[in-house]
Design an enzyme around this catalytic site. Structure first.
Site, PDB file in Angstrom:
ATOM      1  N   ARG A  53       1.153  -1.458  -0.042  1.00  0.00           N
ATOM      2  CA  ARG A  53       0.204  -0.110  -0.275  1.00  0.00           C
ATOM      3  C   ARG A  53       1.076   1.721   0.205  1.00  0.00           C
ATOM      4  O   ARG A  53       0.122   2.100  -0.025  1.00  0.00           O
ATOM      5  CB  ARG A  53      -0.664  -0.101   0.905  1.00  0.00           C
ATOM      6  CG  ARG A  53      -2.024  -1.154   1.057  1.00  0.00           C
ATOM      7  CD  ARG A  53      -3.503  -0.604   2.021  1.00  0.00           C
ATOM      8  NE  ARG A  53      -3.170  -0.708   2.997  1.00  0.00           N
ATOM      9  CZ  ARG A  53      -3.393  -0.444   4.278  1.00  0.00           C
ATOM     10  NH1 ARG A  53      -4.439   0.317   4.001  1.00  0.00           N
ATOM     11  NH2 ARG A  53      -3.504  -0.405   5.328  1.00  0.00           N
ATOM     12  N   ASP A  54       2.154   1.688  -0.368  1.00  0.00           N
ATOM     13  CA  ASP A  54       2.964   2.097  -0.043  1.00  0.00           C
ATOM     14  C   ASP A  54       4.735   2.204  -0.795  1.00  0.00           C
ATOM     15  O   ASP A  54       5.092   2.227   0.013  1.00  0.00           O
ATOM     16  CB  ASP A  54       3.417   2.668   1.281  1.00  0.00           C
ATOM     17  CG  ASP A  54       3.951   4.595   1.143  1.00  0.00           C
ATOM     18  OD1 ASP A  54       3.194   5.316   0.110  1.00  0.00           O
ATOM     19  OD2 ASP A  54       4.767   5.070   2.702  1.00  0.00           O
ATOM     20  N   ILE A  55       4.019   1.390  -2.016  1.00  0.00           N
ATOM     21  CA  ILE A  55       5.468   0.700  -3.166  1.00  0.00           C
ATOM     22  C   ILE A  55       5.426   3.128  -3.367  1.00  0.00           C
ATOM     23  O   ILE A  55       5.127   3.063  -4.016  1.00  0.00           O
ATOM     24  CB  ILE A  55       5.456   0.499  -3.695  1.00  0.00           C
ATOM     25  CG1 ILE A  55       4.966  -1.191  -3.200  1.00  0.00           C
ATOM     26  CG2 ILE A  55       6.076   0.156  -4.971  1.00  0.00           C
ATOM     27  CD1 ILE A  55       6.264  -1.471  -2.295  1.00  0.00           C
ATOM     28  N   ASN A  59      10.520   3.891  -0.027  1.00  0.00           N
ATOM     29  CA  ASN A  59      10.536   2.784   0.371  1.00  0.00           C
ATOM     30  C   ASN A  59      11.160   1.443   0.007  1.00  0.00           C
ATOM     31  O   ASN A  59      10.680   0.311   0.187  1.00  0.00           O
ATOM     32  CB  ASN A  59       9.056   2.407   0.711  1.00  0.00           C
ATOM     33  CG  ASN A  59       8.427   2.896   1.733  1.00  0.00           C
ATOM     34  OD1 ASN A  59       9.264   3.826   2.623  1.00  0.00           O
ATOM     35  ND2 ASN A  59       7.006   3.672   1.996  1.00  0.00           N
ATOM     36  N   THR A  94       0.994   7.796  -0.159  1.00  0.00           N
ATOM     37  CA  THR A  94       1.433   8.431  -0.677  1.00  0.00           C
ATOM     38  C   THR A  94       1.244   9.009  -2.374  1.00  0.00           C
ATOM     39  O   THR A  94       1.421   8.239  -3.179  1.00  0.00           O
ATOM     40  CB  THR A  94       3.370   8.365  -1.253  1.00  0.00           C
ATOM     41  OG1 THR A  94       3.563   8.570  -0.036  1.00  0.00           O
ATOM     42  CG2 THR A  94       4.219   9.367  -1.593  1.00  0.00           C
TER      43      THR A  94
END
Length: 236
Positions: A53-55, A59, A94
């Site tokens: 959910r936040d690639i 990260n 993001t």
């Protein structure tokens, strides 16, 4: 083991000639392959399917051998049994990497990570960030710019000028093609990560991509202002 972030501006900006030579085309393709295999493991090979959910670039960490490692699982959601997707009332992530169905409706699945991966590939190939990029001629973000180049038959113009002469055009074209398949508007049109891994290194013909999920002529600052009323996003 010491790591560094792949998303730091100084890592791949053309403003740093020494790093431009250091992070050559072969290393960037290594990053793309490694991230794809990492997502495949999360989605399919781990005991429970995991949606990150936040690639995003910041990260992805690099170890001392420059192998990419997916990090920051604070937003990850595990699925058990036959569950593969879910809805949430609190959208976190993001902007610039979030899939349309997640950003607008709070609906996420493994295809949400696929969309983020596609954005990341376009950033690695172009040396530009999706968020903040705006083409002066037709006011598009990086996804829109990549689509326009593809639609006009000149996708290789997307390649970072820092290594435009050293990359393999056919390989770069395939990476751009796969990335555009990953960022298609509808999640059902996007490939899963097992298909992505195969497509990246296969020479088989690829399906024609459809228009990506992007906001034409959007202003990132205006979009953030309106979206942050009911949503929360992590810093990029």
């Amino acid at each position: 083991m010491a790591t560094s972030k792949i998303g730091k501006k100084k890592t791949w900006s053309c403003q740093y000639p020494a790093r431009r030579k250091f992070l050559d085309w072969s290393k960037r393709t290594h990053f793309i392959d490694g991230i794809a295999r990492g997502l495949l493991y999360l989605h399919q090979d781990s005991r429970l399917s995991i949606v990150h959910r936040d690639i995003k670039a910041s990260n992805i960490l690099l170890d001392k051998e420059l192998n990419p490692k997916i990090s920051d699982f604070g937003l990850a959601r595990m699925f058990g049994g036959d569950q593969t997707e879910a809805n949430t009332k609190r959208v976190v992530g993001t902007y610039g990497y979030m899939s349309p169905e997640y950003a607008l409706d709070g609906h996420f699945s493994v295809k949400s990570d696929v969309f983020s991966f596609g954005v990341l590939v376009l950033e690695i190939v172009s040396g530009k960030k999706n968020r903040g990029f705006c083409h002066p001629d037709y006011n598009q973000n990086l996804l829109g710019h990549a689509w326009m180049l593809w639609f006009n038959g000149i996708p290789l113009e997307l390649i970072d000028e820092c290594f435009a002469d050293s990359c393999t055009p056919s390989e770069a074209l395939r990476f751009i093609h796969v990335a555009l398949l990953c960022v298609q508007q509808r999640p059902e049109d996007r490939p899963d990560m097992s298909s992505v891994v195969l497509m990246l290194r296969s020479e088989n013909p690829l399906p024609r991509p459809k228009q990506p999920g992007f906001f034409m002529g959007s202003n990132p600052s205006e979009k953030d202002t309106s979206s942050n009323k009911n949503q929360s996003c992590s810093a990029n």
